[in-house]
Design an enzyme around this catalytic site. Structure first.
Site, mmCIF file in Angstrom:
data_model
loop_
_atom_site.group_PDB
_atom_site.id
_atom_site.type_symbol
_atom_site.label_atom_id
_atom_site.label_comp_id
_atom_site.label_asym_id
_atom_site.label_seq_id
_atom_site.Cartn_x
_atom_site.Cartn_y
_atom_site.Cartn_z
ATOM 1 C CB SER A 131 38.874 45.242 37.970
ATOM 2 O OG SER A 131 39.854 45.087 36.968
ATOM 3 C CE1 TYR A 156 39.015 50.529 37.109
ATOM 4 C CE2 TYR A 156 40.367 48.648 36.505
ATOM 5 C CZ TYR A 156 39.128 49.239 36.627
ATOM 6 O OH TYR A 156 37.999 48.546 36.271
#
Length: 341
Positions: A131, A156
């Site tokens: 990501s 995350y």
């Protein structure tokens, strides 16, 4: 006759997994799609994606959780996957502030099960979703895979960085070729309902206010889902080899002495959030009621992808404009939810 390439796609009922599965089925691959169909967001949307995929004779579905090691091992033993594409994850920066344990289970524990299964079943190439959030506190723009990314600002992001480290370990110890892909703000038809475009569209059509964080000054490298899929498809046959020029005294984070690579897949063209909303208003033919708010914890003010390595190795650069991409999303949204103009 050559046997079609067999691919496992985890998170196949998810946003990117659905689009990739459909594309690979149409390209002649045999695709096994894995998903646990959890209720993080509307399960009916996931089932709608799955219904489309199950129309392809070359697609088979396994409802399975990444943390189910016996189930994962049995699936690998039965199918002998040549390529594994891990897109399953607990997604969302903001939700990781609320339910951190879900991220450790799916993104770390689950990914370890995939690595182990690839190792013991001689997979030829593991591609996995990282990501843009791994860039965290970095402010050097554009974000480059050659930059150090040791300062995440959400759990995350930390789990995605962990995936990259875990993959490198398996590449180094077991010569498992791994490719990590840092996706930049993906959007498009059948997108996730917790993402800004979906939330904004729903609220604007219902005449409800939208929350505009960082007072609209956020800049994002919005990337259309078909461009993400194209990047992945081009990288499937490009299993990494050890980089002979890698220097252990000046280590490049994007490559290694092991068969390991990291790529950004982004539009290479940041767009201010307010402009993004203006384009959406134009496509909907309706103005938004804006509720301006400060930046949220865990969010970064700007993302901007350097895609030079992707262009060099895969010969591809994402280039779908937000006007075209948002237009396609709005058309899909109105059709899917049966909204008449």
């Amino acid at each position: 006759m050559k046997t079609p390439h067999t691919v496992l796609i985890t998170g196949a009922a998810g946003f990117i997994g659905f689009h990739l599965s459909r594309r690979l089925c149409e390209a002649g691959y045999n695709v096994t799609g894995l998903d646990n169909l959890n209720d993080y967001y509307d399960v009916e949307l996931k089932k709608s994606r799955l219904k489309i995929l199950q129309q392809y004779g070359s697609f088979q579905f396994a409802q399975l959780d990444l943390t189910d090691k016996p189930g994962i091992d049995a699936l690998f033993t039965k199918n002998g996957f040549q390529t594994v594409i891990n897109l399953a994850a607990q997604a969302g920066v903001r939700y990781s502030l609320v339910n951190p344990y879900a991220y450790l289970e799916s993104n770390v524990h689950g990914f370890l099960n995939i690595l182990e299964a690839c190792r013991h079943n001689q997979a030829k190439h593991l591609i996995y979703a990282s990501s843009s959030s791994v860039y965290g506190a970095n402010t050097a723009m554009p974000f480059s895979v050659h930059h150090n990314v040791d300062h995440p600002i959400s759990l995350y992001a930390a789990t995605k960085k962990s995936n990259e480290l875990m993959a490198h370990t398996y590449s180094a110890l077991f010569q498992l070729p791994t490719t990590g892909l840092r996706f930049f703000t993906v959007y498009g038809p059948y997108g996730r309902p917790d993402m800004a475009l979906f939330l904004f569209t729903k609220a604007i059509l219902e005449g409800k206010p939208i929350d505009v964080f960082n007072h609209g000054k956020m800049r994002r490298d919005f990337t259309y889902v078909d461009d993400i899929v194209e990047g992945i498809v081009r990288l499937i046959p490009l299993a990494p080899k050890p980089d002979s020029s890698w220097n252990s005294k000046h280590p490049d984070p994007s490559s290694s002495f092991a068969p390991y690579r990291i790529y950004n897949i982004g539009n290479n063209k940041p767009v201010e959030l307010l402009h993004f909303i203006e384009v959406l208003e134009d496509k909907l033919g309706k103005k938004a009621i804006k509720n301006f708010k400060p930046i949220q914890d865990g969010d970064v003010p700007e993302t901007y992808a350097d895609v030079d390595d992707l262009m060099r190795d895969a010969g591809f650069k994402p280039d779908t404009s937000i006007e075209e991409g948002i237009g396609k999303f709005v058309d899909w949204y109105k059709e899917y939810y049966n909204i008449k103009n």
